[in-house]
Design a protein around this motif. Structure first.
Motif, PDB file in Angstrom:
ATOM      1  N   LEU A 186      -6.389  -8.526   0.864  1.00  0.00           N
ATOM      2  CA  LEU A 186      -6.366  -7.294   1.652  1.00  0.00           C
ATOM      3  C   LEU A 186      -6.367  -6.100   0.715  1.00  0.00           C
ATOM      4  O   LEU A 186      -5.424  -5.908  -0.042  1.00  0.00           O
ATOM      5  CB  LEU A 186      -5.111  -7.280   2.536  1.00  0.00           C
ATOM      6  CG  LEU A 186      -4.888  -6.087   3.441  1.00  0.00           C
ATOM      7  CD1 LEU A 186      -5.962  -6.025   4.526  1.00  0.00           C
ATOM      8  CD2 LEU A 186      -3.496  -6.183   4.079  1.00  0.00           C
ATOM      9  N   ASN A 187      -7.447  -5.303   0.759  1.00  0.00           N
ATOM     10  CA  ASN A 187      -7.560  -4.156  -0.136  1.00  0.00           C
ATOM     11  C   ASN A 187      -7.161  -2.841   0.502  1.00  0.00           C
ATOM     12  O   ASN A 187      -6.856  -1.888  -0.211  1.00  0.00           O
ATOM     13  CB  ASN A 187      -8.981  -4.055  -0.681  1.00  0.00           C
ATOM     14  CG  ASN A 187      -9.285  -5.197  -1.619  1.00  0.00           C
ATOM     15  OD1 ASN A 187      -8.525  -5.457  -2.541  1.00  0.00           O
ATOM     16  ND2 ASN A 187     -10.356  -5.910  -1.364  1.00  0.00           N
ATOM     17  N   SER A 188      -7.200  -2.772   1.819  1.00  0.00           N
ATOM     18  CA  SER A 188      -6.775  -1.542   2.486  1.00  0.00           C
ATOM     19  C   SER A 188      -6.394  -1.840   3.923  1.00  0.00           C
ATOM     20  O   SER A 188      -6.856  -2.808   4.514  1.00  0.00           O
ATOM     21  CB  SER A 188      -7.888  -0.488   2.472  1.00  0.00           C
ATOM     22  OG  SER A 188      -8.960  -0.893   3.298  1.00  0.00           O
ATOM     23  N   ASP A 221       0.841  -4.072   4.603  1.00  0.00           N
ATOM     24  CA  ASP A 221       0.099  -2.817   4.696  1.00  0.00           C
ATOM     25  C   ASP A 221      -0.257  -2.364   3.289  1.00  0.00           C
ATOM     26  O   ASP A 221       0.629  -2.054   2.495  1.00  0.00           O
ATOM     27  CB  ASP A 221       0.958  -1.766   5.410  1.00  0.00           C
ATOM     28  CG  ASP A 221       0.221  -0.478   5.697  1.00  0.00           C
ATOM     29  OD1 ASP A 221      -1.026  -0.450   5.615  1.00  0.00           O
ATOM     30  OD2 ASP A 221       0.895   0.516   6.022  1.00  0.00           O
ATOM     31  N   ALA A 222      -1.556  -2.344   2.961  1.00  0.00           N
ATOM     32  CA  ALA A 222      -2.037  -1.903   1.650  1.00  0.00           C
ATOM     33  C   ALA A 222      -2.594  -0.492   1.798  1.00  0.00           C
ATOM     34  O   ALA A 222      -3.635  -0.309   2.419  1.00  0.00           O
ATOM     35  CB  ALA A 222      -3.104  -2.857   1.131  1.00  0.00           C
ATOM     36  N   GLN A 223      -1.881   0.482   1.260  1.00  0.00           N
ATOM     37  CA  GLN A 223      -2.262   1.889   1.409  1.00  0.00           C
ATOM     38  C   GLN A 223      -2.036   2.666   0.110  1.00  0.00           C
ATOM     39  O   GLN A 223      -0.975   2.550  -0.488  1.00  0.00           O
ATOM     40  CB  GLN A 223      -1.411   2.562   2.503  1.00  0.00           C
ATOM     41  CG  GLN A 223      -1.558   1.996   3.873  1.00  0.00           C
ATOM     42  CD  GLN A 223      -2.859   2.415   4.540  1.00  0.00           C
ATOM     43  OE1 GLN A 223      -3.445   3.436   4.207  1.00  0.00           O
ATOM     44  NE2 GLN A 223      -3.314   1.608   5.475  1.00  0.00           N
ATOM     45  N   ARG A 224      -3.014   3.435  -0.307  1.00  0.00           N
ATOM     46  CA  ARG A 224      -2.870   4.440  -1.375  1.00  0.00           C
ATOM     47  C   ARG A 224      -1.976   4.010  -2.545  1.00  0.00           C
ATOM     48  O   ARG A 224      -0.976   4.655  -2.841  1.00  0.00           O
ATOM     49  CB  ARG A 224      -2.335   5.732  -0.791  1.00  0.00           C
ATOM     50  CG  ARG A 224      -3.259   6.358   0.218  1.00  0.00           C
ATOM     51  CD  ARG A 224      -2.723   7.703   0.665  1.00  0.00           C
ATOM     52  NE  ARG A 224      -3.509   8.206   1.753  1.00  0.00           N
ATOM     53  CZ  ARG A 224      -3.135   8.178   3.018  1.00  0.00           C
ATOM     54  NH1 ARG A 224      -1.976   7.689   3.357  1.00  0.00           N
ATOM     55  NH2 ARG A 224      -3.926   8.653   3.948  1.00  0.00           N
ATOM     56  N   GLY A 225      -2.298   2.922  -3.183  1.00  0.00           N
ATOM     57  CA  GLY A 225      -1.548   2.511  -4.354  1.00  0.00           C
ATOM     58  C   GLY A 225      -0.208   1.864  -4.077  1.00  0.00           C
ATOM     59  O   GLY A 225       0.592   1.680  -4.981  1.00  0.00           O
TER      60      GLY A 225
END
Length: 177
Positions: A78-80, A115-119
């Motif tokens: 999951l990248n984003s 949840d993958a968000q902004r670093g």
């Protein structure tokens, strides 16, 4: 416990099975996952096999992976955006992992959200236990029910916390839960 050497193996295996974009129903079938009929434009649910369901937030960038090459999905890269995973340990052998740029969350059987968000990657456990390892340092923690953790790209340590209801509600609303 996830070893740093496992990270490379998961990343390599993720590209072996398939690369899937959200909304690609024909590709999902190849990966032994089928899309549940859409009930919302905000998310999609994949039924991969009896005992494994993955809800993906609309616009998420992800790939499904078969780490052990047995033809069954056993990880999502999951990248984003966010994913909600429901694993029935009595039906899914060998566990399931969610791999993000900042962390790897691994489980034997539970319900949890990533949840993958902004670093930053945030992990919340609704039922069961999830091991979370930080990619940059290898540091690991184990989360129990209603616990969460935030992992960034830096060297800051992981801190397990009990999430407040507003934060839980906001993430679960994005995932239709």
């Amino acid at each position: 416990m996830i070893r740093t050497s496992d990270i490379l193996g998961v990343a390599l295996a993720a590209g072996v099975l398939c690369a899937i974009n959200a909304g690609s129903a024909s590709a999902q079938a190849i990966a032994n996952c089928s899309l549940r009929p859409a009930v919302s434009a905000e998310r999609q649910t994949l039924n991969c096999e009896p005992g494994l369901s993955i809800t993906i937030e609309r616009g998420a960038r992800y790939r499904l992976a078969d780490r052990n090459h047995d033809g069954q999905v056993d990880a999502i890269v999951l990248n984003s955006k966010a994913a909600f995973v429901d694993v029935d340990s009595s039906r899914i052998q060998g566990g399931f992992e969610v791999v993000t740029p900042q962390a790897i969350a691994a489980v034997r059987g539970t319900r949890w959200a990533v949840d993958a968000q902004r670093g930053k990657t945030s992990v919340l456990v609704l039922r069961g236990r999830v091991a979370v390892n930080k990619v940059s340092t290898g540091q690991g923690v184990t989360l129990g029910q209603w616990q969460g953790v935030d992992a960034d790209r830096g060297r800051s340590p992981l801190h397990v916390t009990r999430w407040g209801q507003p934060r839980i509600d906001a993430l679960m609303a994005r995932l239709g839960q």
